[in-house]
Scaffold this motif. Structure first.
Motif, PDB file in Angstrom:
ATOM      1  N   VAL A   1       0.832  -1.200   0.000  1.00  0.00           N
ATOM      2  CA  VAL A   1       0.000   0.000   0.000  1.00  0.00           C
ATOM      3  C   VAL A   1       0.863   1.245   0.000  1.00  0.00           C
ATOM      4  CG1 VAL A   1      -1.749   1.283   1.277  1.00  0.00           C
ATOM      5  CG2 VAL A   1      -1.874  -1.193   1.157  1.00  0.00           C
ATOM      6  N   GLY A   2       1.883   1.259   0.832  1.00  0.00           N
ATOM      7  CA  GLY A   2       2.747   2.425   0.919  1.00  0.00           C
ATOM      8  C   GLY A   2       3.962   2.143   1.777  1.00  0.00           C
ATOM      9  N   GLU A   3       4.788   3.176   1.942  1.00  0.00           N
ATOM     10  CA  GLU A   3       6.008   3.064   2.733  1.00  0.00           C
ATOM     11  C   GLU A   3       6.293   4.391   3.403  1.00  0.00           C
ATOM     12  OE1 GLU A   3       8.941  -0.095   0.537  1.00  0.00           O
ATOM     13  OE2 GLU A   3       9.086   1.996  -0.031  1.00  0.00           O
ATOM     14  N   VAL A   4       7.161   4.340   4.382  1.00  0.00           N
ATOM     15  CA  VAL A   4       7.667   5.565   4.988  1.00  0.00           C
ATOM     16  C   VAL A   4       9.005   5.845   4.327  1.00  0.00           C
ATOM     17  CG1 VAL A   4       8.391   6.669   7.123  1.00  0.00           C
ATOM     18  CG2 VAL A   4       6.474   5.081   7.156  1.00  0.00           C
ATOM     19  N   LEU A   5       9.066   6.934   3.587  1.00  0.00           N
ATOM     20  CA  LEU A   5      10.270   7.292   2.834  1.00  0.00           C
ATOM     21  C   LEU A   5      10.800   8.640   3.295  1.00  0.00           C
ATOM     22  CD1 LEU A   5       9.002   6.330  -0.729  1.00  0.00           C
ATOM     23  CD2 LEU A   5      10.498   4.989   0.731  1.00  0.00           C
ATOM     24  N   ARG A   6      12.066   8.878   3.009  1.00  0.00           N
ATOM     25  CA  ARG A   6      12.679  10.164   3.333  1.00  0.00           C
ATOM     26  C   ARG A   6      12.321  11.154   2.229  1.00  0.00           C
ATOM     27  NH1 ARG A   6      15.569  11.191   7.068  1.00  0.00           N
ATOM     28  NH2 ARG A   6      16.792  13.051   7.346  1.00  0.00           N
ATOM     29  N   ASP A   7      11.708  12.238   2.611  1.00  0.00           N
ATOM     30  CA  ASP A   7      11.310  13.279   1.667  1.00  0.00           C
ATOM     31  C   ASP A   7      12.445  14.293   1.560  1.00  0.00           C
ATOM     32  OD1 ASP A   7       9.940  14.834  -0.059  1.00  0.00           O
ATOM     33  OD2 ASP A   7       8.486  15.588   1.386  1.00  0.00           O
ATOM     34  N   ASP A   8      13.024  14.420   0.367  1.00  0.00           N
ATOM     35  CA  ASP A   8      14.176  15.306   0.185  1.00  0.00           C
ATOM     36  C   ASP A   8      13.813  16.783   0.303  1.00  0.00           C
ATOM     37  OD1 ASP A   8      15.857  13.164  -0.171  1.00  0.00           O
ATOM     38  OD2 ASP A   8      15.526  13.090  -2.343  1.00  0.00           O
ATOM     39  N   THR A   9      12.592  17.157  -0.002  1.00  0.00           N
ATOM     40  CA  THR A   9      12.220  18.571   0.067  1.00  0.00           C
ATOM     41  C   THR A   9      12.120  19.068   1.500  1.00  0.00           C
ATOM     42  OG1 THR A   9       9.874  18.002  -0.056  1.00  0.00           O
ATOM     43  CG2 THR A   9      11.004  18.482  -2.136  1.00  0.00           C
ATOM     44  N   HIS A  10      11.607  18.224   2.419  1.00  0.00           N
ATOM     45  CA  HIS A  10      11.450  18.627   3.810  1.00  0.00           C
ATOM     46  C   HIS A  10      12.552  18.074   4.707  1.00  0.00           C
ATOM     47  CE1 HIS A  10       7.228  18.835   2.265  1.00  0.00           C
ATOM     48  NE2 HIS A  10       7.341  20.041   2.805  1.00  0.00           N
ATOM     49  N   GLY A  11      13.272  17.058   4.252  1.00  0.00           N
ATOM     50  CA  GLY A  11      14.340  16.461   5.043  1.00  0.00           C
ATOM     51  C   GLY A  11      13.860  15.601   6.192  1.00  0.00           C
ATOM     52  N   ARG A  12      12.652  15.074   6.115  1.00  0.00           N
ATOM     53  CA  ARG A  12      12.138  14.202   7.178  1.00  0.00           C
ATOM     54  C   ARG A  12      11.454  12.993   6.537  1.00  0.00           C
ATOM     55  NH1 ARG A  12       8.247  18.809   7.735  1.00  0.00           N
ATOM     56  NH2 ARG A  12       6.341  18.061   6.763  1.00  0.00           N
ATOM     57  N   ARG A  13      11.157  12.032   7.362  1.00  0.00           N
ATOM     58  CA  ARG A  13      10.511  10.817   6.875  1.00  0.00           C
ATOM     59  C   ARG A  13       9.001  11.033   6.842  1.00  0.00           C
ATOM     60  NH1 ARG A  13      13.681   6.310   6.813  1.00  0.00           N
ATOM     61  NH2 ARG A  13      11.994   4.905   7.365  1.00  0.00           N
ATOM     62  N   GLU A  14       8.394  10.725   5.709  1.00  0.00           N
ATOM     63  CA  GLU A  14       6.954  10.903   5.534  1.00  0.00           C
ATOM     64  C   GLU A  14       6.339   9.638   4.963  1.00  0.00           C
ATOM     65  OE1 GLU A  14       6.104  14.284   3.142  1.00  0.00           O
ATOM     66  OE2 GLU A  14       6.706  15.705   4.693  1.00  0.00           O
ATOM     67  N   LYS A  15       5.061   9.495   5.219  1.00  0.00           N
ATOM     68  CA  LYS A  15       4.318   8.345   4.695  1.00  0.00           C
ATOM     69  C   LYS A  15       3.948   8.612   3.240  1.00  0.00           C
ATOM     70  CE  LYS A  15       2.525   7.234   9.210  1.00  0.00           C
ATOM     71  NZ  LYS A  15       1.394   7.236  10.097  1.00  0.00           N
ATOM     72  N   HIS A  16       4.180   7.597   2.412  1.00  0.00           N
ATOM     73  CA  HIS A  16       3.865   7.680   0.992  1.00  0.00           C
ATOM     74  C   HIS A  16       2.927   6.537   0.633  1.00  0.00           C
ATOM     75  CE1 HIS A  16       7.417  10.194   1.109  1.00  0.00           C
ATOM     76  NE2 HIS A  16       7.212  10.556  -0.146  1.00  0.00           N
ATOM     77  N   ILE A  17       2.107   6.767  -0.380  1.00  0.00           N
ATOM     78  CA  ILE A  17       1.211   5.734  -0.881  1.00  0.00           C
ATOM     79  C   ILE A  17       1.534   5.493  -2.350  1.00  0.00           C
ATOM     80  CG2 ILE A  17      -0.638   7.377  -1.497  1.00  0.00           C
ATOM     81  CD1 ILE A  17      -2.615   5.157  -0.566  1.00  0.00           C
TER      82      ILE A  17
ATOM     83  N   ILE B   1      -1.999 -19.618 -17.227  1.00  0.00           N
ATOM     84  CA  ILE B   1      -1.163 -18.606 -16.586  1.00  0.00           C
ATOM     85  C   ILE B   1      -0.124 -19.335 -15.727  1.00  0.00           C
ATOM     86  CG2 ILE B   1      -1.136 -16.764 -14.871  1.00  0.00           C
ATOM     87  CD1 ILE B   1      -3.858 -15.906 -15.928  1.00  0.00           C
ATOM     88  N   ILE B   2       1.152 -18.959 -15.908  1.00  0.00           N
ATOM     89  CA  ILE B   2       2.244 -19.624 -15.202  1.00  0.00           C
ATOM     90  C   ILE B   2       2.653 -18.820 -13.971  1.00  0.00           C
ATOM     91  CG2 ILE B   2       4.600 -20.497 -15.399  1.00  0.00           C
ATOM     92  CD1 ILE B   2       2.509 -21.979 -17.122  1.00  0.00           C
ATOM     93  N   GLU B   3       2.833 -17.512 -14.091  1.00  0.00           N
ATOM     94  CA  GLU B   3       3.176 -16.695 -12.926  1.00  0.00           C
ATOM     95  C   GLU B   3       2.642 -15.281 -13.089  1.00  0.00           C
ATOM     96  OE1 GLU B   3       7.543 -17.381 -12.750  1.00  0.00           O
ATOM     97  OE2 GLU B   3       7.722 -15.433 -13.671  1.00  0.00           O
ATOM     98  N   VAL B   4       2.409 -14.661 -11.938  1.00  0.00           N
ATOM     99  CA  VAL B   4       1.920 -13.280 -11.894  1.00  0.00           C
ATOM    100  C   VAL B   4       2.796 -12.514 -10.917  1.00  0.00           C
ATOM    101  CG1 VAL B   4      -0.024 -11.781 -11.322  1.00  0.00           C
ATOM    102  CG2 VAL B   4      -0.447 -14.000 -12.384  1.00  0.00           C
ATOM    103  N   ASN B   5       3.329 -11.383 -11.348  1.00  0.00           N
ATOM    104  CA  ASN B   5       4.127 -10.509 -10.486  1.00  0.00           C
ATOM    105  C   ASN B   5       3.429  -9.160 -10.373  1.00  0.00           C
ATOM    106  OD1 ASN B   5       6.327 -12.281 -10.004  1.00  0.00           O
ATOM    107  ND2 ASN B   5       7.048 -11.877 -12.082  1.00  0.00           N
ATOM    108  N   LEU B   6       3.293  -8.690  -9.152  1.00  0.00           N
ATOM    109  CA  LEU B   6       2.673  -7.387  -8.904  1.00  0.00           C
ATOM    110  C   LEU B   6       3.719  -6.471  -8.294  1.00  0.00           C
ATOM    111  CD1 LEU B   6       0.167  -5.534  -8.637  1.00  0.00           C
ATOM    112  CD2 LEU B   6      -0.157  -6.526  -6.377  1.00  0.00           C
ATOM    113  N   THR B   7       3.911  -5.317  -8.890  1.00  0.00           N
ATOM    114  CA  THR B   7       4.835  -4.328  -8.331  1.00  0.00           C
ATOM    115  C   THR B   7       4.078  -3.030  -8.097  1.00  0.00           C
ATOM    116  OG1 THR B   7       5.547  -3.669 -10.547  1.00  0.00           O
ATOM    117  CG2 THR B   7       6.898  -5.293  -9.412  1.00  0.00           C
ATOM    118  N   SER B   8       4.453  -2.358  -7.013  1.00  0.00           N
ATOM    119  CA  SER B   8       3.847  -1.069  -6.667  1.00  0.00           C
ATOM    120  C   SER B   8       4.829   0.027  -7.048  1.00  0.00           C
ATOM    121  CB  SER B   8       3.549  -1.012  -5.178  1.00  0.00           C
ATOM    122  OG  SER B   8       2.664  -2.043  -4.829  1.00  0.00           O
ATOM    123  N   GLU B   9       4.321   1.070  -7.677  1.00  0.00           N
ATOM    124  CA  GLU B   9       5.190   2.136  -8.179  1.00  0.00           C
ATOM    125  C   GLU B   9       4.576   3.501  -7.888  1.00  0.00           C
ATOM    126  OE1 GLU B   9       5.184   1.191 -12.305  1.00  0.00           O
ATOM    127  OE2 GLU B   9       6.411  -0.617 -12.065  1.00  0.00           O
TER     128      GLU B   9
END
Length: 146
Positions: free
Chosen positions: A3-19, A34-42
Motif C-alpha cells: 500500500v505504501g512506505e515511509v520514505l525520506r522526503d528530500d524537500t522537507h528532510g524528514r521521513r513521511e508516509k507515501h502511498i 497462466i504460469i506466474e503473476v508478479n505485482l509491483t507497486s510504483e
C-alpha cells in the motif's frame, strides 16, 4: 509494503508516509494457462490531508516456455527463502521447549514418587496374613490403557 512506505522526503528532510498510486501486473502465460503473476507497486506519493489521488494500473502479458507443471519451482528455490534467520527467536523457542519438558518431567517424577511411597509403606494385614490391596491410584490406573 504493497500500500505504501515511509520514505525520506528530500524537500522537507524528514521521513513521511507515501502511498503507491500505480500497480503493474506482469503475467506470464504458456498456451492457455497462466504460469506466474508478479505485482509491483510504483509511483509513491506523499500523503496529505484532503489530497485527491488517482490510482492507475498496467498489465503486461509475456509468453513463456515454462511448463505448467514446473510453475511452483520458483518458490522452492533458495533465493525465495533468502531471509535473515532470527536466532534469538529460535533460541527462545528451544529454551521454552526445554522448560516445558522439564516441568512435565517434574510433575511425573513427583506423582511416581508419591505412588511408590504409598506402595512401599507397611499396610495392615487381613485375617489370612495377606496384605490388603486397596484401590489402585496414580500410574497403576492408566498402565493398562497405554
Amino acid at each position: 509494503g504493497m500500500v505504501g512506505e515511509v520514505l525520506r522526503d528530500d524537500t522537507h528532510g524528514r521521513r513521511e508516509k507515501h502511498i503507491f498510486t500505480h500497480r503493474s501486473l506482469s503475467i506470464s502465460y504458456s498456451g492457455n494457462r497462466i504460469i506466474e503473476v508478479n505485482l509491483t507497486s510504483e509511483n509513491p506519493i506523499p500523503i496529505e490531508a484532503g489530497q485527491d489521488l488517482s490510482f492507475t494500473y498496467s498489465v503486461h502479458w509475456h509468453e513463456t516456455t515454462k511448463a505448467f507443471d514446473t510453475r511452483f519451482n520458483r518458490y522452492l528455490e533458495y533465493d525465495f527463502f533468502e531471509h535473515k534467520i532470527h536466532w534469538f527467536s529460535v533460541f527462545n523457542s528451544f529454551m521454552m521447549v526445554i522448560f516445558l519438558c522439564g516441568l512435565v518431567f517434574l510433575i511425573l517424577l513427583r506423582t511416581l514418587r508419591n505412588d511408590f511411597a504409598r506402595y512401599a509403606k507397611d499396610e495392615d494385614l487381613d485375617v489370612e496374613g495377606m496384605q490388603v490391596i486397596g484401590e489402585d491410584t496414580g500410574w497403576k490406573q492408566v498402565h493398562g490403557d497405554v
